[in-house]
Design a protein around this motif. Structure first.
Motif, mmCIF file in Angstrom:
data_model
loop_
_atom_site.group_PDB
_atom_site.id
_atom_site.type_symbol
_atom_site.label_atom_id
_atom_site.label_comp_id
_atom_site.label_asym_id
_atom_site.label_seq_id
_atom_site.Cartn_x
_atom_site.Cartn_y
_atom_site.Cartn_z
ATOM 1 N N LEU A 123 0.832 -1.196 0.000
ATOM 2 C CA LEU A 123 0.000 0.000 0.000
ATOM 3 C C LEU A 123 0.874 1.255 0.000
ATOM 4 O O LEU A 123 0.631 2.201 -0.759
ATOM 5 C CB LEU A 123 -0.920 -0.024 1.220
ATOM 6 C CG LEU A 123 -1.979 1.051 1.318
ATOM 7 C CD1 LEU A 123 -2.956 0.987 0.148
ATOM 8 C CD2 LEU A 123 -2.732 0.908 2.644
ATOM 9 N N GLU A 124 1.898 1.249 0.838
ATOM 10 C CA GLU A 124 2.815 2.394 0.902
ATOM 11 C C GLU A 124 3.499 2.618 -0.448
ATOM 12 O O GLU A 124 3.612 3.746 -0.923
ATOM 13 C CB GLU A 124 3.868 2.164 1.981
ATOM 14 C CG GLU A 124 4.864 3.292 2.107
ATOM 15 C CD GLU A 124 5.918 3.039 3.164
ATOM 16 O OE1 GLU A 124 6.667 3.972 3.462
ATOM 17 O OE2 GLU A 124 6.001 1.915 3.682
ATOM 18 N N LYS A 125 3.916 1.548 -1.072
ATOM 19 C CA LYS A 125 4.577 1.627 -2.373
ATOM 20 C C LYS A 125 3.656 2.288 -3.408
ATOM 21 O O LYS A 125 4.099 3.108 -4.208
ATOM 22 C CB LYS A 125 4.977 0.219 -2.822
ATOM 23 C CG LYS A 125 5.784 0.168 -4.064
ATOM 24 C CD LYS A 125 6.203 -1.275 -4.345
ATOM 25 C CE LYS A 125 6.871 -1.392 -5.691
ATOM 26 N NZ LYS A 125 7.211 -2.775 -6.010
ATOM 27 N N VAL B 156 2.139 13.439 -2.334
ATOM 28 C CA VAL B 156 1.929 12.636 -1.127
ATOM 29 C C VAL B 156 3.240 12.545 -0.352
ATOM 30 O O VAL B 156 4.268 12.163 -0.905
ATOM 31 C CB VAL B 156 1.421 11.216 -1.471
ATOM 32 C CG1 VAL B 156 1.426 10.319 -0.242
ATOM 33 C CG2 VAL B 156 0.027 11.284 -2.063
ATOM 34 N N THR B 157 3.197 12.924 0.921
ATOM 35 C CA THR B 157 4.363 12.823 1.799
ATOM 36 C C THR B 157 3.918 12.257 3.143
ATOM 37 O O THR B 157 2.723 12.138 3.408
ATOM 38 C CB THR B 157 5.029 14.201 2.034
ATOM 39 O OG1 THR B 157 4.099 15.065 2.691
ATOM 40 C CG2 THR B 157 5.489 14.839 0.730
ATOM 41 N N GLU B 158 4.860 11.929 3.967
ATOM 42 C CA GLU B 158 4.611 11.485 5.353
ATOM 43 C C GLU B 158 3.558 10.373 5.423
ATOM 44 O O GLU B 158 2.572 10.473 6.147
ATOM 45 C CB GLU B 158 4.198 12.663 6.229
ATOM 46 C CG GLU B 158 5.233 13.764 6.295
ATOM 47 C CD GLU B 158 4.769 14.963 7.108
ATOM 48 O OE1 GLU B 158 3.882 14.808 7.959
ATOM 49 O OE2 GLU B 158 5.304 16.050 6.867
ATOM 50 N N ILE B 159 3.793 9.308 4.687
ATOM 51 C CA ILE B 159 2.856 8.176 4.675
ATOM 52 C C ILE B 159 3.008 7.373 5.962
ATOM 53 O O ILE B 159 4.115 7.026 6.351
ATOM 54 C CB ILE B 159 3.126 7.259 3.460
ATOM 55 C CG1 ILE B 159 2.942 8.036 2.161
ATOM 56 C CG2 ILE B 159 2.228 6.024 3.502
ATOM 57 C CD1 ILE B 159 3.439 7.300 0.940
ATOM 58 N N ARG B 160 1.881 7.096 6.607
ATOM 59 C CA ARG B 160 1.864 6.270 7.812
ATOM 60 C C ARG B 160 0.755 5.228 7.644
ATOM 61 O O ARG B 160 -0.338 5.543 7.194
ATOM 62 C CB ARG B 160 1.572 7.104 9.047
ATOM 63 C CG ARG B 160 2.485 8.285 9.226
ATOM 64 C CD ARG B 160 3.196 8.265 10.539
ATOM 65 N NE ARG B 160 3.893 9.495 10.858
ATOM 66 C CZ ARG B 160 4.973 9.947 10.270
ATOM 67 N NH1 ARG B 160 5.483 9.302 9.266
ATOM 68 N NH2 ARG B 160 5.563 11.066 10.644
ATOM 69 N N ILE B 161 1.076 3.997 8.064
ATOM 70 C CA ILE B 161 0.081 2.922 7.980
ATOM 71 C C ILE B 161 -0.006 2.247 9.344
ATOM 72 O O ILE B 161 0.996 1.826 9.897
ATOM 73 C CB ILE B 161 0.449 1.904 6.884
ATOM 74 C CG1 ILE B 161 0.489 2.617 5.528
ATOM 75 C CG2 ILE B 161 -0.546 0.748 6.877
ATOM 76 C CD1 ILE B 161 0.966 1.768 4.393
#
Length: 112
Positions: A41-43, A51-56
């Protein structure tokens, strides 16, 4: 005269710098079960310009990221990207830096 021109220039630069505040986007992701799933998902979202600062959060099934582009956020496009990663998107919440809520028009993937 020069003082007025200088003051006008400062206001113009400040206006363009302050104009676009980043938004925080939170997406409910159904079917997110493990760190490997989270990586996929992050990829997918790393490929999106703005889009920056992705958190899951795998336990809560949430994807969050900061949207820095000038264009508004498009919830349908976010859901499409989640589906492309192999999941189902639930509720999508967009919070602007000033605390307001909005629904946008489009986000574009890099190299489209």
């Amino acid at each position: 005269m020069i003082r007025n021109m200088f003051a006008g220039l400062i206001l113009m630069v400040a206006g363009t710098t302050l104009g676009a505040q980043p938004s925080r986007v939170v997406v409910e992701v159904k079917g997110l079960a493990c760190p490997f799933c989270a990586y996929g998902l992050e990829k997918q979202f790393k490929e999106v310009s703005g889009v920056t600062e992705i958190r899951i959060d795998v336990e809560q099934g949430l994807l969050s990221f900061t949207w820095t582009a000038q264009d508004p956020v498009d919830k349908k496009e976010i859901k499409r990207l989640v589906k492309k990663a192999g999941f189902t998107a639930g509720m999508v919440t967009v919070r602007e830096a000033d605390g307001g809520m909005r629904q946008g028009q489009s986000i574009k993937e890099k190299d489209d």
